[in-house]
Design a protein around this motif. Structure first.
Motif, PDB file in Angstrom:
ATOM      1  N   LEU A  76     -28.414   0.819   5.174  1.00 60.20           N
ATOM      2  CA  LEU A  76     -27.251   1.109   4.348  1.00 60.20           C
ATOM      3  C   LEU A  76     -26.178   0.033   4.401  1.00 60.20           C
ATOM      4  O   LEU A  76     -26.292  -0.938   5.199  1.00 60.20           O
ATOM      5  CB  LEU A  76     -26.583   2.342   5.240  1.00 60.20           C
ATOM      6  N   ARG A  77     -25.039  -0.009   3.678  1.00 60.33           N
ATOM      7  CA  ARG A  77     -24.121  -0.829   3.260  1.00 60.33           C
ATOM      8  C   ARG A  77     -23.464  -0.706   4.590  1.00 60.33           C
ATOM      9  O   ARG A  77     -22.754   0.440   4.816  1.00 60.33           O
ATOM     10  CB  ARG A  77     -23.334  -0.804   2.083  1.00 60.33           C
ATOM     11  N   GLY A  78     -23.127  -1.872   5.267  1.00 60.54           N
ATOM     12  CA  GLY A  78     -22.067  -2.070   6.281  1.00 60.54           C
ATOM     13  C   GLY A  78     -22.852  -2.301   7.631  1.00 60.54           C
ATOM     14  O   GLY A  78     -23.827  -2.445   7.810  1.00 60.54           O
ATOM     15  N   THR A  79     -21.983  -2.407   8.845  1.00 65.55           N
ATOM     16  CA  THR A  79     -22.363  -2.948  10.145  1.00 65.55           C
ATOM     17  C   THR A  79     -23.116  -1.897  11.092  1.00 65.55           C
ATOM     18  O   THR A  79     -22.333  -0.761  11.123  1.00 65.55           O
ATOM     19  CB  THR A  79     -21.267  -3.488  10.821  1.00 65.55           C
ATOM     20  N   PRO A  80     -24.343  -1.977  11.147  1.00 65.14           N
ATOM     21  CA  PRO A  80     -24.951  -0.900  12.180  1.00 65.14           C
ATOM     22  C   PRO A  80     -24.985  -1.240  13.531  1.00 65.14           C
ATOM     23  O   PRO A  80     -24.721  -2.534  13.857  1.00 65.14           O
ATOM     24  CB  PRO A  80     -26.613  -1.154  11.582  1.00 65.14           C
ATOM     25  N   THR A  81     -24.841  -0.241  14.501  1.00 64.08           N
ATOM     26  CA  THR A  81     -25.069  -0.573  15.819  1.00 64.08           C
ATOM     27  C   THR A  81     -26.188   0.283  16.549  1.00 64.08           C
ATOM     28  O   THR A  81     -26.430   1.595  16.157  1.00 64.08           O
ATOM     29  CB  THR A  81     -23.521  -0.120  16.445  1.00 64.08           C
ATOM     30  N   ILE A  82     -26.998  -0.623  17.277  1.00 61.03           N
ATOM     31  CA  ILE A  82     -28.070   0.007  17.890  1.00 61.03           C
ATOM     32  C   ILE A  82     -27.891   0.433  19.269  1.00 61.03           C
ATOM     33  O   ILE A  82     -27.266  -0.813  20.011  1.00 61.03           O
ATOM     34  CB  ILE A  82     -29.377  -1.035  17.651  1.00 61.03           C
ATOM     35  N   TYR A  83     -28.270   1.563  19.826  1.00 62.27           N
ATOM     36  CA  TYR A  83     -27.880   1.798  21.219  1.00 62.27           C
ATOM     37  C   TYR A  83     -29.276   1.435  21.994  1.00 62.27           C
ATOM     38  O   TYR A  83     -30.278   1.797  21.603  1.00 62.27           O
ATOM     39  CB  TYR A  83     -27.920   3.311  21.252  1.00 62.27           C
ATOM     40  N   TYR A  84     -29.223   0.589  23.082  1.00 58.52           N
ATOM     41  CA  TYR A  84     -30.086   0.079  23.866  1.00 58.52           C
ATOM     42  C   TYR A  84     -31.136   1.300  24.038  1.00 58.52           C
ATOM     43  O   TYR A  84     -30.747   2.300  24.294  1.00 58.52           O
ATOM     44  CB  TYR A  84     -29.501  -0.394  25.368  1.00 58.52           C
ATOM     45  N   GLY A  85     -32.411   0.726  23.974  1.00 58.32           N
ATOM     46  CA  GLY A  85     -33.532   1.758  24.181  1.00 58.32           C
ATOM     47  C   GLY A  85     -33.965   2.443  23.043  1.00 58.32           C
ATOM     48  O   GLY A  85     -35.005   3.047  22.978  1.00 58.32           O
ATOM     49  N   GLU A 126     -34.650   1.267  20.328  1.00 55.16           N
ATOM     50  CA  GLU A 126     -35.383   0.404  19.575  1.00 55.16           C
ATOM     51  C   GLU A 126     -36.806   0.654  19.985  1.00 55.16           C
ATOM     52  O   GLU A 126     -37.964   0.325  19.400  1.00 55.16           O
ATOM     53  CB  GLU A 126     -35.099  -1.097  19.659  1.00 55.16           C
ATOM     54  N   ILE A 127     -37.026   1.407  21.495  1.00 50.66           N
ATOM     55  CA  ILE A 127     -38.383   1.667  21.718  1.00 50.66           C
ATOM     56  C   ILE A 127     -38.535   3.071  21.636  1.00 50.66           C
ATOM     57  O   ILE A 127     -39.608   3.791  22.156  1.00 50.66           O
ATOM     58  CB  ILE A 127     -38.637   0.932  23.204  1.00 50.66           C
ATOM     59  N   GLY A 128     -37.677   4.072  21.308  1.00 52.63           N
ATOM     60  CA  GLY A 128     -37.849   5.503  20.935  1.00 52.63           C
ATOM     61  C   GLY A 128     -37.483   6.171  22.315  1.00 52.63           C
ATOM     62  O   GLY A 128     -38.286   7.121  22.585  1.00 52.63           O
ATOM     63  N   MET A 129     -36.720   5.527  23.290  1.00 53.40           N
ATOM     64  CA  MET A 129     -36.252   6.212  24.457  1.00 53.40           C
ATOM     65  C   MET A 129     -35.742   7.697  24.076  1.00 53.40           C
ATOM     66  O   MET A 129     -35.080   7.806  23.064  1.00 53.40           O
ATOM     67  CB  MET A 129     -35.577   5.416  25.147  1.00 53.40           C
ATOM     68  N   VAL A 130     -35.980   8.587  24.730  1.00 51.50           N
ATOM     69  CA  VAL A 130     -35.485   9.980  24.746  1.00 51.50           C
ATOM     70  C   VAL A 130     -34.630  10.351  25.953  1.00 51.50           C
ATOM     71  O   VAL A 130     -34.638   9.593  26.947  1.00 51.50           O
ATOM     72  CB  VAL A 130     -36.843  11.056  24.811  1.00 51.50           C
ATOM     73  N   ASN A 131     -33.780  11.396  25.662  1.00 57.49           N
ATOM     74  CA  ASN A 131     -32.967  12.075  26.721  1.00 57.49           C
ATOM     75  C   ASN A 131     -33.922  12.432  28.088  1.00 57.49           C
ATOM     76  O   ASN A 131     -34.999  12.779  27.868  1.00 57.49           O
ATOM     77  CB  ASN A 131     -32.403  13.209  26.378  1.00 57.49           C
ATOM     78  N   VAL A 132     -33.596  12.236  29.132  1.00 57.98           N
ATOM     79  CA  VAL A 132     -34.338  12.498  30.402  1.00 57.98           C
ATOM     80  C   VAL A 132     -33.413  13.888  31.102  1.00 57.98           C
ATOM     81  O   VAL A 132     -32.381  13.717  31.476  1.00 57.98           O
ATOM     82  CB  VAL A 132     -34.199  11.105  31.414  1.00 57.98           C
ATOM     83  N   GLU A 133     -34.279  14.543  31.480  1.00 57.88           N
ATOM     84  CA  GLU A 133     -33.673  15.825  32.122  1.00 57.88           C
ATOM     85  C   GLU A 133     -33.380  15.315  33.706  1.00 57.88           C
ATOM     86  O   GLU A 133     -34.223  14.723  34.333  1.00 57.88           O
ATOM     87  CB  GLU A 133     -34.741  17.089  32.121  1.00 57.88           C
ATOM     88  N   ILE A 134     -32.105  15.439  34.062  1.00 61.11           N
ATOM     89  CA  ILE A 134     -31.600  15.015  35.427  1.00 61.11           C
ATOM     90  C   ILE A 134     -31.587  16.095  36.510  1.00 61.11           C
ATOM     91  O   ILE A 134     -31.017  16.942  36.185  1.00 61.11           O
ATOM     92  CB  ILE A 134     -30.192  14.170  35.258  1.00 61.11           C
ATOM     93  N   PRO A 135     -32.537  16.017  37.430  1.00 61.92           N
ATOM     94  CA  PRO A 135     -32.406  17.386  38.281  1.00 61.92           C
ATOM     95  C   PRO A 135     -30.961  17.241  38.991  1.00 61.92           C
ATOM     96  O   PRO A 135     -30.241  16.246  38.980  1.00 61.92           O
ATOM     97  CB  PRO A 135     -33.502  16.894  39.474  1.00 61.92           C
TER      98      PRO A 135
END
Length: 532
Positions: free
Chosen positions: A351-360, A362-371
């Motif tokens: 897309l046109r414009g500045t992108p921001t990538i959130y760490y992780g 880029e490797i497809g990290m997912v949300n983790v269920e936290i006990p």
């Protein structure tokens, strides 16, 4: 304009680091500045242009750094000022800019300013924060709510007044109507600019000024029981006040005293309000963060329409920006699935414009269920179960050794069970990995001005397809994205489709010739270099 005439933050890509979770350099289980320093070669290899660090200032950590007790220091948990200076030098040597998260709206209740403010009603710093008497019948001065749950007013028995906190009670809001507060905060920003910082992400900036008459917020007619309790009211008197704009203009004038510094604002507002933060009568933010891709349903027609409306609403000369993930919202791979996360990556980086990538991401990290016993985020306790942000803040997954190479100690948050296979080492040399896709897209964006600073034109598409054209001079690229899980055919009568595939999210069609129409596989995005 040639590509060289655009500033680095217009051409480049920002990578957000949550320092507690990126890399632990001393094996205490918490990420730190030496850890980030040790991974700069990875970030250079990946191809990002800047890193934004969530807060690293001294803090009691009631909200993990978003409660600042000293704006011109480094918290020992993250390292020393010498560590920071070395990080800036080493990042700059690699062509990577450094941005800091500046928490402008509030301080910690342990900040010396607030300790002085609450010491007495006669304190010289009393008016540095927002103090009010109780309502005539007792209780809070009005109905204002905290974004983190409950009333936004906290009673102080020693001085017999309430103070206002838009977030935790440990985060009292500064009174930005006070010129002394303005000067002190601008001085803190200047301190970091002088130290070589390339810009700031301004936290919760749309909260900065509150209604001077302290009027009650009206009820939200669209509130649903599943929403956060904060959304019971419309925050018309606590956010997005017109007096914010002159303050941001002051910050911009400061930034403009330095070369190529950038101000980015965290602003969760409808797009027609968001774009006013570029500046009304004079320049304000360079990039009011555009969170629409974080918040919208993953629906092709909704998203293409949103992109087109945003482009149309941008003020003259304003530069767009896009975000897929951050430390406050569920990860993209959890929201749309790992197959569509690849499509989302191509969308973000073309897309046109500045992108921001959130760490992780880029490797497809997912949300983790936290006990329950491992929960860290105070919002989980104040706003209720399910509203916490721990799941998207878990440690970066570097390799398959215990604790994913993040630390030899006990990680401050649990790691994802999939880290033995979902990690940088496993994906780095895999030609089909999502990490390879990120690296290929970043390299292509850097090599082709059409994909970084070129024009954007929306193209007709139906159903689950999105299509648009990026163009600079004679270089033209067609991007087509399949948001669906079935094969789709794309044909557009507005352009000549002749060309070849430059990149597919499947990473296997490079060089394939295209003529008249294009067949997309399920969950596939493609970039076509047009020759017709």
């Amino acid at each position: 304009m040639s590509a060289e005439q655009y500033l680095w933050w217009q051409r480049g890509v920002i990578y957000q680091i949550y320092p507690r979770s990126f890399m632990d350099g001393n094996d205490d289980g918490i990420g730190d500045l030496p850890g980030i320093l040790s991974r700069l070669d990875y970030l250079e290899w990946l191809g990002v242009d800047a890193i934004w660090l969530s807060p690293i200032f001294p803090s009691p950590m009631a909200d993990f750094g978003y409660d600042v007790s000293d704006y011109v220091g480094i918290d020992p948990v993250f390292g020393t000022m010498e560590d920071f200076d070395r990080l800036v030098r080493e990042a700059h040597a690699r062509g990577i800019r450094v941005l800091l998260d500046f928490v402008a709206n509030h301080t910690s209740d342990q900040h010396p300013w607030f300790l002085e403010s609450r010491s007495s009603r006669q304190s010289p710093k009393r008016d540095w924060y927002i103090w009010r008497d109780a309502a005539p019948g007792g209780g809070p001065p009005n109905n204002w709510l905290s974004a983190f749950g409950g009333s936004a007013w906290e009673w102080d028995a020693e001085t017999g007044q309430y103070y206002f906190h838009a977030f935790l009670k440990e985060q009292p809001d500064l009174n930005w109507r006070n010129p002394d507060v303005q000067r002190a905060m601008l001085d803190a920003m200047r301190f970091w600019f002088d130290r070589g910082v390339d810009g700031f992400r301004l936290d919760a900036i749309w909260h900065l000024i509150k209604d001077g008459q302290f009027r009650d917020n009206p009820p939200n007619p669209d509130y649903k029981p599943t929403d956060s309790p904060y959304h019971r009211l419309l925050p018309v008197f606590t956010t997005d006040r017109p007096e914010i704009h002159p303050v941001l203009a002051m910050m911009r004038r400061l930034a403009d005293e330095y070369d190529e510094r950038v101000l980015i604002g965290e602003i969760y507002l409808p797009v027609e309000r968001l774009v006013t933060y570029y500046g009304l009568s004079e320049p304000e933010l360079h990039l009011p963060y555009n969170f629409q891709l974080l918040l919208l349903p993953w629906d092709a027609r909704r998203i293409q329409a949103t992109i087109d409306v945003y482009e149309a609403l941008l003020p003259s000369g304003a530069w767009p920006n896009w975000v897929l993930g951050n430390h406050d919202r569920p990860r993209i791979a959890s929201r749309v699935g790992r197959a569509q996360a690849r499509v989302a990556t191509m969308l973000l980086l073309t897309l046109r414009g500045t992108p921001t990538i959130y760490y992780g991401d880029e490797i497809g990290m997912v949300n983790v269920e936290i006990p329950p016993e491992a929960i860290q985020d105070p919002v989980e306790r104040t706003a209720g179960r399910g509203f916490g942000r721990d799941p998207e803040r878990t440690p970066m997954q570097w390799d398959s050794v215990p604790n994913a190479g993040f630390t030899l100690g006990q990680p401050w948050l649990p790691l994802s069970p999939d880290y033995p296979t979902c990690n940088v080492e496993a994906q780095r040399d895999d030609p089909r990995s999502i990490l390879t896709l990120h690296r290929r897209l970043l390299a292509l964006r850097r090599a082709e001005p059409a994909l970084s600073i070129g024009s954007y034109r929306s193209l007709p598409a139906e159903g689950e397809l999105i299509a648009y054209l990026r163009e600079d001079g004679e270089r033209r690229f067609l991007i087509v994205l399949n948001f669906g899980h079935w094969v789709r055919r794309y044909a557009c009568g507005q352009i000549d489709l002749r060309g070849s595939v430059v990149l597919s999210t499947y990473l296997d069609r490079e060089g394939e010739m295209v003529d008249r129409d294009l067949l997309l596989r399920p969950d596939e995005g493609v970039i076509i270099g047009l020759t017709g």
